[in-house]
Design a protein around this motif. Structure first.
Motif, short mmCIF file in Angstrom:
data_model
loop_
_atom_site.label_atom_id
_atom_site.label_comp_id
_atom_site.label_asym_id
_atom_site.label_seq_id
_atom_site.Cartn_x
_atom_site.Cartn_y
_atom_site.Cartn_z
N ALA A 230 0.85 -1.20 0.00
CA ALA A 230 0.00 0.00 0.00
C ALA A 230 0.88 1.25 0.00
CB ALA A 230 -0.91 -0.01 1.22
N GLU A 231 0.43 2.29 -0.69
CA GLU A 231 1.20 3.53 -0.80
C GLU A 231 0.55 4.62 0.06
OE1 GLU A 231 1.58 4.60 -4.89
OE2 GLU A 231 2.91 2.91 -5.34
N PHE A 232 1.41 5.43 0.68
CA PHE A 232 0.92 6.53 1.53
C PHE A 232 1.61 7.83 1.16
CE2 PHE A 232 -0.06 2.77 4.00
CZ PHE A 232 -1.32 3.06 4.50
N ALA A 233 0.87 8.92 1.35
CA ALA A 233 1.41 10.25 1.09
C ALA A 233 0.84 11.20 2.13
CB ALA A 233 1.06 10.72 -0.31
N ASP A 234 1.53 12.33 2.33
CA ASP A 234 1.02 13.38 3.22
C ASP A 234 1.19 14.72 2.52
OD1 ASP A 234 3.72 13.91 3.36
OD2 ASP A 234 3.98 13.21 5.43
N ALA A 235 1.08 15.81 3.28
CA ALA A 235 1.17 17.15 2.68
C ALA A 235 2.53 17.40 2.02
CB ALA A 235 0.91 18.20 3.75
N ILE A 239 5.22 9.24 0.78
CA ILE A 239 5.98 8.71 1.91
C ILE A 239 6.67 7.40 1.52
CG2 ILE A 239 5.85 7.82 4.27
CD1 ILE A 239 3.40 9.60 4.70
N GLY A 240 5.90 6.51 0.90
CA GLY A 240 6.47 5.23 0.47
C GLY A 240 5.44 4.13 0.45
N ARG A 241 5.88 2.97 0.02
CA ARG A 241 5.05 1.76 0.05
C ARG A 241 5.37 0.98 1.31
NH1 ARG A 241 6.30 -2.05 -3.39
NH2 ARG A 241 8.32 -1.18 -3.93
N VAL A 242 4.37 0.37 1.88
CA VAL A 242 4.57 -0.44 3.08
C VAL A 242 4.30 -1.89 2.75
CG1 VAL A 242 3.96 1.49 4.59
CG2 VAL A 242 2.19 -0.16 3.93
N ASP A 243 4.93 -2.78 3.49
CA ASP A 243 4.80 -4.22 3.20
C ASP A 243 3.37 -4.71 3.43
OD1 ASP A 243 7.51 -4.30 2.60
OD2 ASP A 243 8.07 -4.78 4.66
N PHE A 244 2.81 -4.38 4.59
CA PHE A 244 1.46 -4.83 4.94
C PHE A 244 0.66 -3.67 5.55
CE2 PHE A 244 4.38 -8.38 5.66
CZ PHE A 244 3.85 -9.35 4.83
N TYR A 245 -0.57 -3.55 5.10
CA TYR A 245 -1.45 -2.54 5.69
C TYR A 245 -2.76 -3.22 6.07
CZ TYR A 245 -4.52 1.53 6.11
OH TYR A 245 -5.42 2.46 6.55
N PHE A 246 -3.03 -3.26 7.37
CA PHE A 246 -4.29 -3.80 7.88
C PHE A 246 -5.27 -2.62 7.96
CE2 PHE A 246 -1.03 -6.71 9.29
CZ PHE A 246 -1.59 -7.96 9.08
N LEU A 274 12.33 9.04 9.98
CA LEU A 274 11.50 10.09 9.38
C LEU A 274 10.28 9.49 8.69
CD1 LEU A 274 14.31 12.36 7.87
CD2 LEU A 274 12.87 12.85 9.86
N ARG A 275 10.47 8.39 8.02
CA ARG A 275 9.38 7.73 7.31
C ARG A 275 8.31 7.25 8.31
NH1 ARG A 275 8.55 2.35 5.68
NH2 ARG A 275 7.58 2.06 3.64
N GLU A 276 8.75 6.63 9.39
CA GLU A 276 7.80 6.14 10.38
C GLU A 276 7.07 7.30 11.07
OE1 GLU A 276 9.14 3.34 13.21
OE2 GLU A 276 9.75 1.85 11.71
N ASP A 277 7.78 8.39 11.34
CA ASP A 277 7.14 9.55 11.96
C ASP A 277 6.02 10.09 11.07
OD1 ASP A 277 8.77 9.41 14.15
OD2 ASP A 277 10.14 11.01 13.51
N ARG A 278 6.27 10.12 9.77
CA ARG A 278 5.25 10.62 8.84
C ARG A 278 4.05 9.69 8.77
NH1 ARG A 278 8.23 11.98 3.32
NH2 ARG A 278 6.15 12.79 2.76
N LEU A 279 4.31 8.38 8.82
CA LEU A 279 3.20 7.41 8.83
C LEU A 279 2.37 7.55 10.11
CD1 LEU A 279 5.02 4.23 7.42
CD2 LEU A 279 3.22 5.54 6.27
#
Length: 311
Positions: A230-235, A239-246, A274-279
């Motif tokens: 799954a891909e995530f973005a913010d303002a 941010i990046g793709r994550v291995d698993f998203y529940f 930094l990536r985890e903080d944004r998630l």
């Protein structure tokens, strides 16, 4: 190693026979000397290779490379056209990741009337092979990737089958018609139910052995099916793709996420932080699972369920 033997060995995954070494100019004494001082290593009786340092590779990669050499050593000492490399040995030749199957003996399928069974560290299988089931890999007759996968899946655990099935579906496209043909041919084989279940569960979005194993672990312990990659973005942007998203629990699970980043360890740590903080700023729970964690499934499940509860 002289250039003549080196060229010959390169075509056999580094393996050569005592007879081939003699044909390339080595005397019995020179062969003994090279084995004694460990410049050459014995792969099996009468079959050798130059010593190589594999200590920089993870243990499973070392096993895979050693098994490929063993396959070549076995085939180098057997009659042509009598057997085809099969099962996990064929998958190893094709470069398919393996986790779990026995790599101490070479797997072959008979193409003659010879009986099956274990002979001299080689497992001989009986089975009807058609032209569609066979190919040539590294100069050796072997079963195709798809056939070898089903052979493996019928003789190993669900986890081991899924690890290789994920990789085959990701890196070795096989037509639906071919899968249908092979599943019909193996329908009544012992272990065929495991093979069908593993193939149905497999997912080409699993990007590594570890991700495949973690997915099987979650499935086996009754966790919901996650969204993969799954891909995530913010303002600030992507941010990046994550291995698993529940998704139902707003929880991200990463398997050994450090390997996603290039550069030195300090840079990796900073990028990952930094990536985890944004998630987390998006209201997500983030759980990281490592190779060591997989040895304790109960702990892995507890970590993920704890994240569900916090969410």
């Amino acid at each position: 190693m002289n250039s003549k033997l080196k060229l010959l060995a390169e075509g056999q995954n580094g393996v050569f026979s005592r007879g081939q070494a003699a044909d390339c100019g080595y005397t019995p004494g020179q062969i003994r000397d090279r084995i004694r001082d460990r410049r050459w290593v014995r792969i099996r009786h009468g079959q050798y290779a130059e010593a190589v340092d594999l200590s920089h590779l993870p243990p499973w990669e070392q096993l895979l490379l050693s098994h490929r050499r063993l396959v070549h050593a076995v085939m180098n000492s057997m009659g042509a056209d009598t057997v085809a490399v099969s099962h996990q040995s064929a998958l190893a030749l094709h470069g398919v990741p393996l986790w779990g199957p026995d790599l101490t003996e070479v797997q072959v399928s008979r193409m003659d009337t010879h009986r099956g069974g274990r002979i001299g560290g080689v497992r001989h299988h009986r089975g009807r092979l058609t032209e569609a089931d066979l190919t040539v890999v590294s100069g050796l007759t072997a079963t195709t990737v798809s056939r070898a996968l089903l052979e493996l899946a019928c003789t190993t655990s669900f986890e081991a089958a899924v690890v290789s099935a994920d990789a085959v579906r990701r890196d070795f496209p096989v037509s639906p018609d071919e899968w249908q043909r092979l599943q019909a041919a193996t329908e009544f084989w012992p272990g065929s139910a495991t093979a069908r279940a593993a193939l149905a569960f497999s997912n080409p979005l699993s990007e590594s052995v570890g991700e495949s194993r973690l997915r099987v672990l979650a499935h086996s312990h009754g966790l919901p099916a996650p969204v993969l990659q799954a891909e995530f973005a913010d303002a600030l942007g992507f941010i990046g793709r994550v291995d698993f998203y529940f998704a139902g629990y707003r929880t991200v699970v990463e398997f050994d996420g450090m390997v996603k980043y290039a550069g030195n360890t300090r840079e990796r740590l900073i990028q990952e932080k930094l990536r985890e903080d944004r998630l987390r700023a998006l209201g997500l729970q983030v759980v990281r699972i490592t190779w060591a964690d997989l040895a304790d499934p109960a702990r892995v499940v507890a970590l993920i369920r704890a994240a569900f509860a916090r969410a």
